[in-house]
Write a protein that holds these residues in place. Structure first.
Motif, PDB file in Angstrom:
ATOM      1  N   ARG A   2       0.915  -1.153   0.121  1.00 17.11           N
ATOM      2  CA  ARG A   2       0.039  -0.157  -0.003  1.00 17.11           C
ATOM      3  C   ARG A   2       0.942   1.506  -0.026  1.00 17.11           C
ATOM      4  O   ARG A   2       0.654   2.292  -0.878  1.00 17.11           O
ATOM      5  N   GLU A   3       1.853   1.116   0.769  1.00 15.98           N
ATOM      6  CA  GLU A   3       2.760   2.422   0.945  1.00 15.98           C
ATOM      7  C   GLU A   3       3.458   2.564  -0.702  1.00 15.98           C
ATOM      8  O   GLU A   3       3.818   3.478  -0.726  1.00 15.98           O
ATOM      9  N   ALA A   4       3.828   1.344  -1.217  1.00 19.02           N
ATOM     10  CA  ALA A   4       4.490   1.527  -2.388  1.00 19.02           C
ATOM     11  C   ALA A   4       3.792   2.206  -3.461  1.00 19.02           C
ATOM     12  O   ALA A   4       4.312   2.857  -4.573  1.00 19.02           O
ATOM     13  N   ILE A   5       2.624   1.842  -3.465  1.00 23.72           N
ATOM     14  CA  ILE A   5       1.430   2.420  -4.596  1.00 23.72           C
ATOM     15  C   ILE A   5       1.334   3.798  -4.229  1.00 23.72           C
ATOM     16  O   ILE A   5       1.405   4.926  -5.163  1.00 23.72           O
ATOM     17  N   THR A  11       5.364  10.201  -6.229  1.00 19.77           N
ATOM     18  CA  THR A  11       6.324  10.603  -7.144  1.00 19.77           C
ATOM     19  C   THR A  11       5.916  11.046  -8.599  1.00 19.77           C
ATOM     20  O   THR A  11       6.536  12.298  -8.917  1.00 19.77           O
ATOM     21  N   ALA A  12       5.001  10.676  -9.030  1.00 23.87           N
ATOM     22  CA  ALA A  12       4.652  11.005 -10.370  1.00 23.87           C
ATOM     23  C   ALA A  12       3.754  12.355 -10.241  1.00 23.87           C
ATOM     24  O   ALA A  12       4.222  13.252 -11.176  1.00 23.87           O
ATOM     25  N   ALA A  13       2.974  12.527  -9.105  1.00 22.31           N
ATOM     26  CA  ALA A  13       2.392  13.948  -8.970  1.00 22.31           C
ATOM     27  C   ALA A  13       3.385  14.898  -8.885  1.00 22.31           C
ATOM     28  O   ALA A  13       3.200  16.186  -9.265  1.00 22.31           O
ATOM     29  N   THR A  40      -7.710   3.927  -7.030  1.00 21.88           N
ATOM     30  CA  THR A  40      -6.291   3.634  -6.404  1.00 21.88           C
ATOM     31  C   THR A  40      -6.220   4.721  -5.787  1.00 21.88           C
ATOM     32  O   THR A  40      -5.580   5.201  -4.747  1.00 21.88           O
ATOM     33  N   LEU A  41      -5.963   5.813  -6.816  1.00 19.02           N
ATOM     34  CA  LEU A  41      -5.702   7.316  -6.604  1.00 19.02           C
ATOM     35  C   LEU A  41      -6.319   7.875  -5.268  1.00 19.02           C
ATOM     36  O   LEU A  41      -5.811   8.114  -4.298  1.00 19.02           O
ATOM     37  N   TYR A  42      -7.765   7.453  -5.388  1.00 19.63           N
ATOM     38  CA  TYR A  42      -8.562   8.074  -4.564  1.00 19.63           C
ATOM     39  C   TYR A  42      -8.612   7.621  -3.170  1.00 19.63           C
ATOM     40  O   TYR A  42      -8.829   7.963  -2.149  1.00 19.63           O
ATOM     41  N   ARG A  43      -8.074   6.357  -3.143  1.00 16.48           N
ATOM     42  CA  ARG A  43      -8.138   5.340  -1.900  1.00 16.48           C
ATOM     43  C   ARG A  43      -6.922   5.842  -1.124  1.00 16.48           C
ATOM     44  O   ARG A  43      -6.956   6.214  -0.034  1.00 16.48           O
ATOM     45  N   HIS A  44      -5.917   6.486  -1.917  1.00 13.46           N
ATOM     46  CA  HIS A  44      -4.702   6.936  -1.141  1.00 13.46           C
ATOM     47  C   HIS A  44      -4.666   8.365  -0.810  1.00 13.46           C
ATOM     48  O   HIS A  44      -4.034   8.881   0.230  1.00 13.46           O
ATOM     49  N   PHE A  45      -5.480   9.130  -1.624  1.00 18.41           N
ATOM     50  CA  PHE A  45      -5.466  10.722  -1.758  1.00 18.41           C
ATOM     51  C   PHE A  45      -6.795  10.934  -1.988  1.00 18.41           C
ATOM     52  O   PHE A  45      -7.243  10.795  -3.240  1.00 18.41           O
TER      53      PHE A  45
END
Length: 194
Positions: A2-5, A11-13, A40-45
């Motif tokens: 989860r942390e890697a994703i 990193t990309a952003a 996936t993006l919205y799950r993290h941010f």
């Protein structure tokens, strides 16, 4: 995992935000660059605002760590100031350099309290680093530290606009002059009698 994703997205952003600007980069572009699904993006941010704040927080930690590395590497306060500006010059002397990420973010995203808060914290910590350098040199006035901080910030802004990294070396020379002319504490009557 989860942390890697999360790191992959950040990193990309981060690269896109700094290179192209926050408003110019949409979520779809970040998703494409990070090679993740929108969910996936919205799950993290949970929002772009959260992602921008995370980008600034990561940058803040990296810059502060770099400044502390200078303090750990060199003990003489004057040399610490000199090296801080010389390292900034190295960064500024790069085609990718756009200036202060925090100033850029506030200029574009200043309506976000989350973003403004990270930027203000960063600026306060940079000033505190200069203040601690001056204290270790036996100079306790807040004014020289404020001058050093403004020279650092001004160098960032000047290079961003003028695209001339030499501005940082001029700021370095001014900073060393501030250090050299900063008043030392006045001796107490007791210490002068000893």
């Amino acid at each position: 995992m989860r942390e890697a994703i999360s790191d992959q997205i950040l990193t990309a952003a981060s690269a896109l935000f700094y290179r192209e600007g926050i408003r110019a980069v949409g979520i779809d572009r970040i998703i494409e660059e990070a090679n993740v699904a929108k969910a996936t993006l919205y799950r993290h941010f949970p929002s772009k605002d959260h992602l921008v704040a995370a980008y600034l927080q990561a940058r803040h930690e990296r810059v502060i760590r770099s400044l502390h590395d200078v303090l750990d590497a060199i003990k003489a306060p004057r040399d610490q100031i000199k090296l801080i500006f010389e390292r900034l010059h190295e960064k500024a002397d790069s085609p990718e350099f756009r200036g202060c990420a925090f100033a850029l973010a506030v200029a574009e995203h200043g309506d976000s309290e989350r973003v403004v808060s990270v930027a203000r914290t960063h600026k306060a910590m940079v000033r505190e680093i200069f203040s601690s350098i001056m204290s270790r040199a036996g100079r306790y006035s807040d004014q020289p530290a404020a001058h050093l901080s403004l020279l650092y910030e001004g160098a960032l802004a000047t290079v961003a606009v003028g695209r001339d990294p030499q501005a940082v070396l001029i700021a370095r020379d001014c900073a060393l002059s501030v250090f050299d002319t900063a008043p030392s504490p006045i001796s107490s009557p007791e210490s002068s009698r000893q």
